[in-house]
Write a protein that holds these residues in place. Structure first.
Motif, PDB file in Angstrom:
ATOM      1  N   LEU A  49      10.136   4.036  -1.494  1.00 41.94           N
ATOM      2  CA  LEU A  49       9.849   2.871  -0.314  1.00 41.94           C
ATOM      3  C   LEU A  49      10.896   1.969  -0.189  1.00 41.94           C
ATOM      4  N   HIS A  50      11.362   2.353   0.968  1.00 41.35           N
ATOM      5  CA  HIS A  50      12.949   1.423   1.301  1.00 41.35           C
ATOM      6  C   HIS A  50      12.433  -0.524   1.388  1.00 41.35           C
ATOM      7  N   PRO A  51      13.481  -0.978   1.225  1.00 43.72           N
ATOM      8  CA  PRO A  51      13.731  -1.991   0.979  1.00 43.72           C
ATOM      9  C   PRO A  51      12.549  -2.858   2.247  1.00 43.72           C
ATOM     10  N   GLY A  52      12.238  -4.253   2.062  1.00 37.59           N
ATOM     11  CA  GLY A  52      11.156  -4.710   3.231  1.00 37.59           C
ATOM     12  C   GLY A  52      10.986  -3.572   4.348  1.00 37.59           C
ATOM     13  N   LYS A  53       9.511  -2.526   4.334  1.00 41.00           N
ATOM     14  CA  LYS A  53       9.131  -1.437   4.568  1.00 41.00           C
ATOM     15  C   LYS A  53       7.812  -1.407   4.632  1.00 41.00           C
ATOM     16  N   GLN A  54       6.873  -0.831   5.182  1.00 43.54           N
ATOM     17  CA  GLN A  54       5.685  -0.070   5.155  1.00 43.54           C
ATOM     18  C   GLN A  54       5.158   0.933   4.982  1.00 43.54           C
ATOM     19  N   SER A  55       4.920   1.010   3.716  1.00 41.37           N
ATOM     20  CA  SER A  55       4.494   2.862   3.324  1.00 41.37           C
ATOM     21  C   SER A  55       3.428   3.238   4.807  1.00 41.37           C
ATOM     22  N   SER A  56       2.918   2.387   5.063  1.00 44.82           N
ATOM     23  CA  SER A  56       1.284   3.507   6.021  1.00 44.82           C
ATOM     24  C   SER A  56       1.045   2.060   6.850  1.00 44.82           C
ATOM     25  N   GLN A  57      -0.488   3.051   7.049  1.00 46.23           N
ATOM     26  CA  GLN A  57      -1.453   1.766   8.534  1.00 46.23           C
ATOM     27  C   GLN A  57      -2.289   1.885   7.227  1.00 46.23           C
ATOM     28  N   PRO A  58      -2.827  -0.025   7.183  1.00 42.28           N
ATOM     29  CA  PRO A  58      -3.249  -0.506   5.966  1.00 42.28           C
ATOM     30  C   PRO A  58      -4.901   1.510   6.836  1.00 42.28           C
ATOM     31  N   HIS A  59      -5.292   1.910   5.628  1.00 39.54           N
ATOM     32  CA  HIS A  59      -6.142   2.910   5.686  1.00 39.54           C
ATOM     33  C   HIS A  59      -7.125   2.851   4.289  1.00 39.54           C
ATOM     34  N   TRP A  60      -8.023   4.070   4.498  1.00 38.67           N
ATOM     35  CA  TRP A  60      -8.392   4.389   3.386  1.00 38.67           C
ATOM     36  C   TRP A  60      -9.510   5.944   4.136  1.00 38.67           C
ATOM     37  N   LEU A  75       6.310  -3.610  -5.630  1.00 35.42           N
ATOM     38  CA  LEU A  75       5.957  -3.173  -4.340  1.00 35.42           C
ATOM     39  C   LEU A  75       4.533  -4.037  -4.716  1.00 35.42           C
ATOM     40  N   THR A  76       4.352  -4.196  -2.878  1.00 32.75           N
ATOM     41  CA  THR A  76       2.916  -5.719  -2.888  1.00 32.75           C
ATOM     42  C   THR A  76       2.065  -4.143  -2.589  1.00 32.75           C
ATOM     43  N   VAL A  77       1.104  -4.185  -2.701  1.00 32.50           N
ATOM     44  CA  VAL A  77      -0.033  -3.382  -2.847  1.00 32.50           C
ATOM     45  C   VAL A  77      -0.941  -4.309  -2.153  1.00 32.50           C
ATOM     46  N   ILE A  78      -1.471  -4.241  -1.150  1.00 30.95           N
ATOM     47  CA  ILE A  78      -2.602  -5.037  -0.189  1.00 30.95           C
ATOM     48  C   ILE A  78      -3.748  -4.427  -0.213  1.00 30.95           C
ATOM     49  N   GLU A  79      -5.340  -4.462  -0.250  1.00 34.28           N
ATOM     50  CA  GLU A  79      -6.215  -4.235  -0.684  1.00 34.28           C
ATOM     51  C   GLU A  79      -7.088  -5.405   0.098  1.00 34.28           C
ATOM     52  N   ASN A  80      -7.620  -4.696   1.114  1.00 33.59           N
ATOM     53  CA  ASN A  80      -8.135  -5.127   1.828  1.00 33.59           C
ATOM     54  C   ASN A  80      -7.947  -6.873   2.459  1.00 33.59           C
ATOM     55  N   GLY A  81      -6.718  -6.366   2.712  1.00 40.01           N
ATOM     56  CA  GLY A  81      -6.099  -7.974   3.225  1.00 40.01           C
ATOM     57  C   GLY A  81      -5.300  -8.884   2.129  1.00 40.01           C
ATOM     58  N   VAL A 100     -12.134   0.867   0.427  1.00 44.26           N
ATOM     59  CA  VAL A 100     -10.779  -0.280  -0.002  1.00 44.26           C
ATOM     60  C   VAL A 100      -9.959   0.009   1.411  1.00 44.26           C
ATOM     61  N   ALA A 101      -9.314  -0.602   2.080  1.00 38.06           N
ATOM     62  CA  ALA A 101      -7.642  -0.528   2.853  1.00 38.06           C
ATOM     63  C   ALA A 101      -6.984  -0.765   1.831  1.00 38.06           C
ATOM     64  N   HIS A 102      -5.831   0.041   2.186  1.00 39.42           N
ATOM     65  CA  HIS A 102      -4.868  -0.322   1.325  1.00 39.42           C
ATOM     66  C   HIS A 102      -3.064   0.004   2.488  1.00 39.42           C
ATOM     67  N   THR A 103      -2.266  -0.619   1.819  1.00 39.73           N
ATOM     68  CA  THR A 103      -0.685  -0.204   1.938  1.00 39.73           C
ATOM     69  C   THR A 103       0.408  -0.990   1.449  1.00 39.73           C
ATOM     70  N   LEU A 104       0.959  -0.357   1.459  1.00 42.41           N
ATOM     71  CA  LEU A 104       2.078  -0.544   0.505  1.00 42.41           C
ATOM     72  C   LEU A 104       2.641  -1.031   1.584  1.00 42.41           C
ATOM     73  N   LYS A 105       3.529  -2.148   0.964  1.00 35.33           N
ATOM     74  CA  LYS A 105       5.005  -2.762   1.010  1.00 35.33           C
ATOM     75  C   LYS A 105       6.195  -3.496   0.340  1.00 35.33           C
ATOM     76  N   ILE A 125     -12.082  12.485   6.761  1.00 35.10           N
ATOM     77  CA  ILE A 125     -11.097  11.518   7.667  1.00 35.10           C
ATOM     78  C   ILE A 125     -10.362  10.270   7.435  1.00 35.10           C
ATOM     79  N   CYS A 126      -9.882   9.457   8.261  1.00 36.51           N
ATOM     80  CA  CYS A 126      -8.648   8.893   7.335  1.00 36.51           C
ATOM     81  C   CYS A 126      -8.676   7.229   8.405  1.00 36.51           C
ATOM     82  N   ARG A 127      -9.703   6.715   7.870  1.00 37.41           N
ATOM     83  CA  ARG A 127      -9.745   5.047   9.085  1.00 37.41           C
ATOM     84  C   ARG A 127      -8.767   4.318   8.691  1.00 37.41           C
ATOM     85  N   TYR A 128      -9.184   3.294   9.813  1.00 34.30           N
ATOM     86  CA  TYR A 128      -7.894   2.623   9.753  1.00 34.30           C
ATOM     87  C   TYR A 128      -8.419   1.001   9.867  1.00 34.30           C
ATOM     88  N   PRO A 129      -9.330   0.286   9.538  1.00 33.56           N
ATOM     89  CA  PRO A 129     -10.565  -0.370   9.213  1.00 33.56           C
ATOM     90  C   PRO A 129      -9.189  -2.226  10.114  1.00 33.56           C
TER      91      PRO A 129
END
Length: 155
Positions: A49-60, A75-81, A100-105, A125-129
């Motif tokens: 994951l490149h500097p300053g970037k996000q891996s995906s939309q928050p999802h589960w 990495l900053t892992v964001i779980e449910n915000g 648990v909606a998650h993404t990486l920054k 099925i992937c959900r994007y709260p």
């Protein structure tokens, strides 16, 4: 089969999310290790994951387990915000069906390298709260089931 270091080519990720959720290109690169090895029951990639970037939309994932193990960087892992910084040797587990909606920054100026693994359930099925977005076996849809246009339909 043995895969030697750097024998699997690097692929630049190109987001396939429909607009307005698309992340473009150049946010991460990966080596799809299990694809190169011909495995089909689970997937593992070595991602950067490149500097300053996000891996995906928050999802589960409804039917796929996911696992991450960080090798280099932070990495900053964001779980449910909620953000949590992880470092080499730390791991994340996201159980299928657990909302648990998650993404990486990558909030640093250095690349972050990690192994990411997941099951490959064809019925997943992937959900994007918070977003009007679902990823289904048939493609991306709005929450009401209306399909998003596929690439090329709007051009």
């Amino acid at each position: 089969m043995i895969l030697r270091k750097d024998s699997v080519p690097v692929t630049e990720a190109v987001s396939d999310y429909p607009e307005p959720y698309n992340l473009g290109r150049g946010f991460l690169s990966y080596r799809h290790l299990t694809e190169a090895g011909g495995l089909t029951q689970f997937g593992v990639a070595l991602e950067t994951l490149h500097p300053g970037k996000q891996s995906s939309q928050p999802h589960w994932e409804q039917h796929d387990d996911e696992f991450l193990y960080i090798l280099e960087g932070a990495l900053t892992v964001i779980e449910n915000g909620v953000p949590t910084i992880i470092h080499p040797g730390d791991a994340c587990c996201w159980k299928a069906g657990t909302a648990v909606a998650h993404t990486l920054k990558n909030n640093t100026d250095q690349p972050a390298v990690y192994l990411i693994a997941g099951s490959r359930n064809p019925e997943n099925i992937c959900r994007y709260p918070g977003l009007d977005l679902l990823a289904t076996p048939q493609g991306y849809t709005h929450l009401d089931g209306t399909p998003y246009p596929t690439k090329g339909e709007n051009e």
